[in-house]
Write a protein that holds these residues in place. Structure first.
Motif, PDB file in Angstrom:
ATOM      1  N   MET A  93       0.937  -1.093   0.041  1.00 52.30           N
ATOM      2  CA  MET A  93       0.058  -0.244   0.082  1.00 52.30           C
ATOM      3  C   MET A  93       0.972   1.271  -0.110  1.00 52.30           C
ATOM      4  O   MET A  93       1.619   1.557   0.975  1.00 52.30           O
ATOM      5  N   ASP A  94       0.674   2.017  -1.129  1.00 53.41           N
ATOM      6  CA  ASP A  94       1.359   3.484  -1.034  1.00 53.41           C
ATOM      7  C   ASP A  94       0.717   4.370   0.006  1.00 53.41           C
ATOM      8  O   ASP A  94      -0.263   3.931   0.673  1.00 53.41           O
ATOM      9  N   GLY A  95       1.353   5.590   0.075  1.00 51.31           N
ATOM     10  CA  GLY A  95       0.712   6.510   1.005  1.00 51.31           C
ATOM     11  C   GLY A  95      -0.871   6.739   0.743  1.00 51.31           C
ATOM     12  O   GLY A  95      -1.327   6.790   1.961  1.00 51.31           O
ATOM     13  N   THR A  96      -1.056   6.916  -0.228  1.00 46.78           N
ATOM     14  CA  THR A  96      -2.614   7.247  -0.520  1.00 46.78           C
ATOM     15  C   THR A  96      -3.573   6.046  -0.128  1.00 46.78           C
ATOM     16  O   THR A  96      -4.473   6.208   0.717  1.00 46.78           O
ATOM     17  N   GLU A  97      -3.178   4.789  -0.500  1.00 49.24           N
ATOM     18  CA  GLU A  97      -4.125   3.675   0.041  1.00 49.24           C
ATOM     19  C   GLU A  97      -3.772   3.417   1.608  1.00 49.24           C
ATOM     20  O   GLU A  97      -4.998   3.187   2.246  1.00 49.24           O
ATOM     21  N   SER A  98      -2.812   3.795   2.269  1.00 46.25           N
ATOM     22  CA  SER A  98      -2.465   3.724   3.671  1.00 46.25           C
ATOM     23  C   SER A  98      -3.473   4.843   4.280  1.00 46.25           C
ATOM     24  O   SER A  98      -3.991   4.451   5.460  1.00 46.25           O
TER      25      SER A  98
ATOM     26  N   GLN B 260       0.959   6.314  14.950  1.00 48.59           N
ATOM     27  CA  GLN B 260       0.768   7.698  14.639  1.00 48.59           C
ATOM     28  C   GLN B 260      -0.118   7.930  13.615  1.00 48.59           C
ATOM     29  O   GLN B 260      -1.082   9.072  13.700  1.00 48.59           O
ATOM     30  N   GLU B 261      -0.131   7.114  12.869  1.00 49.47           N
ATOM     31  CA  GLU B 261      -1.008   7.313  11.534  1.00 49.47           C
ATOM     32  C   GLU B 261      -2.498   7.216  12.009  1.00 49.47           C
ATOM     33  O   GLU B 261      -3.468   7.756  11.629  1.00 49.47           O
ATOM     34  N   TYR B 262      -2.877   6.332  12.715  1.00 42.96           N
ATOM     35  CA  TYR B 262      -4.207   5.716  13.179  1.00 42.96           C
ATOM     36  C   TYR B 262      -4.625   6.952  13.933  1.00 42.96           C
ATOM     37  O   TYR B 262      -5.863   7.393  14.230  1.00 42.96           O
ATOM     38  N   LEU B 263      -3.687   7.401  15.157  1.00 48.54           N
ATOM     39  CA  LEU B 263      -4.150   8.328  15.798  1.00 48.54           C
ATOM     40  C   LEU B 263      -4.412   9.576  14.837  1.00 48.54           C
ATOM     41  O   LEU B 263      -5.400  10.471  15.460  1.00 48.54           O
ATOM     42  N   TYR B 264      -3.624   9.947  14.140  1.00 46.19           N
ATOM     43  CA  TYR B 264      -3.602  11.495  13.462  1.00 46.19           C
ATOM     44  C   TYR B 264      -4.918  11.315  12.658  1.00 46.19           C
ATOM     45  O   TYR B 264      -5.884  12.370  12.395  1.00 46.19           O
ATOM     46  N   ALA B 265      -5.244  10.124  12.216  1.00 42.38           N
ATOM     47  CA  ALA B 265      -6.407   9.757  11.229  1.00 42.38           C
ATOM     48  C   ALA B 265      -8.151   9.846  12.355  1.00 42.38           C
ATOM     49  O   ALA B 265      -8.918   9.939  11.633  1.00 42.38           O
ATOM     50  N   GLY B 266      -7.748   9.731  13.409  1.00 44.95           N
ATOM     51  CA  GLY B 266      -8.880   9.740  14.373  1.00 44.95           C
ATOM     52  C   GLY B 266      -9.402   8.599  14.887  1.00 44.95           C
ATOM     53  O   GLY B 266     -10.513   8.426  15.520  1.00 44.95           O
ATOM     54  N   ALA B 267      -8.704   7.267  14.703  1.00 44.11           N
ATOM     55  CA  ALA B 267      -9.215   5.998  15.331  1.00 44.11           C
ATOM     56  C   ALA B 267      -9.170   5.717  16.888  1.00 44.11           C
ATOM     57  O   ALA B 267      -8.204   6.738  17.444  1.00 44.11           O
ATOM     58  N   GLN B 268     -10.030   5.125  17.360  1.00 44.38           N
ATOM     59  CA  GLN B 268      -9.735   4.772  18.706  1.00 44.38           C
ATOM     60  C   GLN B 268      -8.725   3.780  18.917  1.00 44.38           C
ATOM     61  O   GLN B 268      -8.785   2.753  18.084  1.00 44.38           O
TER      62      GLN B 268
ATOM     63  N   ALA C 104     -10.766   3.492   9.521  1.00 45.02           N
ATOM     64  CA  ALA C 104     -10.724   2.883  10.705  1.00 45.02           C
ATOM     65  C   ALA C 104     -11.338   3.477  11.773  1.00 45.02           C
ATOM     66  O   ALA C 104     -11.195   4.664  11.992  1.00 45.02           O
ATOM     67  N   ASP C 105     -12.334   2.851  12.582  1.00 44.86           N
ATOM     68  CA  ASP C 105     -12.878   3.387  13.734  1.00 44.86           C
ATOM     69  C   ASP C 105     -11.961   2.832  14.919  1.00 44.86           C
ATOM     70  O   ASP C 105     -12.048   3.836  15.880  1.00 44.86           O
ATOM     71  N   ALA C 106     -11.409   1.748  14.804  1.00 45.22           N
ATOM     72  CA  ALA C 106     -10.483   1.358  16.079  1.00 45.22           C
ATOM     73  C   ALA C 106      -9.318   0.632  15.613  1.00 45.22           C
ATOM     74  O   ALA C 106      -9.466   0.236  14.660  1.00 45.22           O
ATOM     75  N   PHE C 107      -8.262   0.679  16.335  1.00 47.48           N
ATOM     76  CA  PHE C 107      -6.938   0.132  15.937  1.00 47.48           C
ATOM     77  C   PHE C 107      -6.515  -0.448  17.098  1.00 47.48           C
ATOM     78  O   PHE C 107      -6.458   0.048  18.106  1.00 47.48           O
TER      79      PHE C 107
END
Length: 381
Positions: free
Chosen positions: A275-280, A304-312, A287-290
């Motif tokens: 997965m490239d940056g866009t797909e990631s 860091q990415e999941y946090l920045y994107a707003g996932a629990q 994601a709602d949760a990670f």
């Protein structure tokens, strides 16, 4: 005048590519790359187009092929001799450490003593190596110019393992992130429902991501078995995603994980393609949760990415992140895997507060390449 660096690193690793792409090339460095795990072709075109010289080990060594330790030292000597012809170098940088690769760095440092020799511990090389392996690394770390780590906790670990002389030259330098910009770009044009639909997932169900690569250390099987304790009607309302796009993709383990996931009544999606940056970014925003349950972690980019994107985010209590405490970013800890199903259900019912969103937004300010580049470049001076 350009400067020349020898990178002893994983040529197929996207972290290596990002380091070269975001730090070395923009700052005028000519790069020679020695692949520590053999040459792969994933980024061959990029390296060729950008003038990165990727070294190829062509030494057969038939006389010592049946004596592993002797073969290792013979290969180090042969590769060092060949690499000297590609010098001189202004810097030598070992990324992800082992005795073999440090020995190669040391040989080149002796050949070009004016070059700054930097050795970067990436996490598992420090935390999961045996005592003997660490002892063998120590003799080289006492000779290099700088050691880097990516967590404040690892500075004390370096002191405990390698002694004060190595700890004194150890710097805490973070790896820059590029996907924050990708997340912002995707978020500007696609809401959470659209990001779920991008992967063919129902837009009205919460999406839970378990781990971030194919390694068994992410305890996929244990987490999947634990989810079976939840009521069927709860699971039927969830979508489960396992990102197994890199790492040690063992066919037997992969098949067992897929079978266990598909046995649950929730919809499951197992991702295996790079997965490239866009797909990631699409996945992080979907994601709602990670859930993160690995034994050790040096503040992984995925977290860091999941946090920045707003996932629990649910993370094992044994994983400590002073970086998140500093920014007052909250995660949900668990001490036993059996706690995950209940905590996950509760986390999915919560919404992030405006302050929590503001705190997470600070990750981009602190860990983007613009903010961390200076720390890396200073090591080469």
């Amino acid at each position: 005048m350009s400067k020349r660096i020898l990178m002893i690193a994983d040529a197929a690793g996207f972290w290596t590519k990002r380091y070269i792409e975001n730090l070395l090339l923009p700052n005028g460095w000519e790069v020679v790359l020695f692949p520590i795990w053999g040459r792969e072709t994933r980024f061959e075109e990029y390296y060729r187009e950008n003038g990165v010289t990727v070294y190829t080990d062509t030494h057969r060594l038939p006389l010592v092929r049946r004596i592993p330790r002797l073969r290792m030292w013979a290969r180090v000597w042969a590769n060092a001799r060949a690499l000297r012809k590609l010098g001189p170098f202004d810097a030598i940088h070992n990324h992800y450490l082992s005795q073999r690769d440090l020995a190669l760095g040391y040989n080149l440092h002796k050949a070009f003593p004016a070059a700054r020799w930097v050795c970067s511990l990436w996490g598992s090389d420090l935390l999961r190596s045996t005592g003997l392996e660490l002892k063998r690394m120590g003799r080289y770390l006492r000779r290099c110019d700088h050691v880097t780590v990516h967590s404040a906790l690892h500075v004390s670990r370096v002191r405990d393992v390698f002694g004060e002389s190595v700890a004194r030259k150890t710097a805490l330098v973070y790896f820059g992130q590029t996907i924050f910009a990708d997340i912002d770009r995707v978020r500007a044009t696609a809401d959470k429902a659209a990001c779920k639909a991008h992967f063919g997932l129902p837009t009205d169900r919460p999406v839970i991501c378990l781990g971030y690569n194919a390694s068994p250390t992410h305890q996929h099987l244990e987490l999947l078995r634990g989810l079976k304790a939840l009521p069927r009607e709860t699971l039927e309302g969830w979508s489960l995603v396992l990102q197994m796009t890199y790492g040690s993709l063992n066919d037997s383990y992969f098949g067992t994980v897929r079978e266990a996931a598909e046995a649950l009544p929730c919809q499951t999606l197992v991702l295996t393609e790079f997965m490239d940056g866009t797909e990631s970014a699409y996945l992080r925003l979907a994601a709602d949760a990670f859930v993160l349950a690995i034994p050790t972690d040096a503040f992984s980019a995925s977290l860091q990415e999941y946090l920045y994107a707003g996932a629990q985010v649910l993370r094992a209590q044994w994983l400590r992140y002073p970086q998140l405490e500093e920014l007052n970013i909250q995660t949900t800890p668990f001490s036993r895997l059996e706690e995950v199903p209940g905590l996950l259900t509760a986390a999915l019912g919560r919404a992030l507060s405006p302050q929590e969103k503001a705190n997470r937004a600070m990750l981009r300010e602190k860990y983007s390449w613009n903010n961390v580049s200076g720390g890396w470049l200073k090591l080469y001076e």
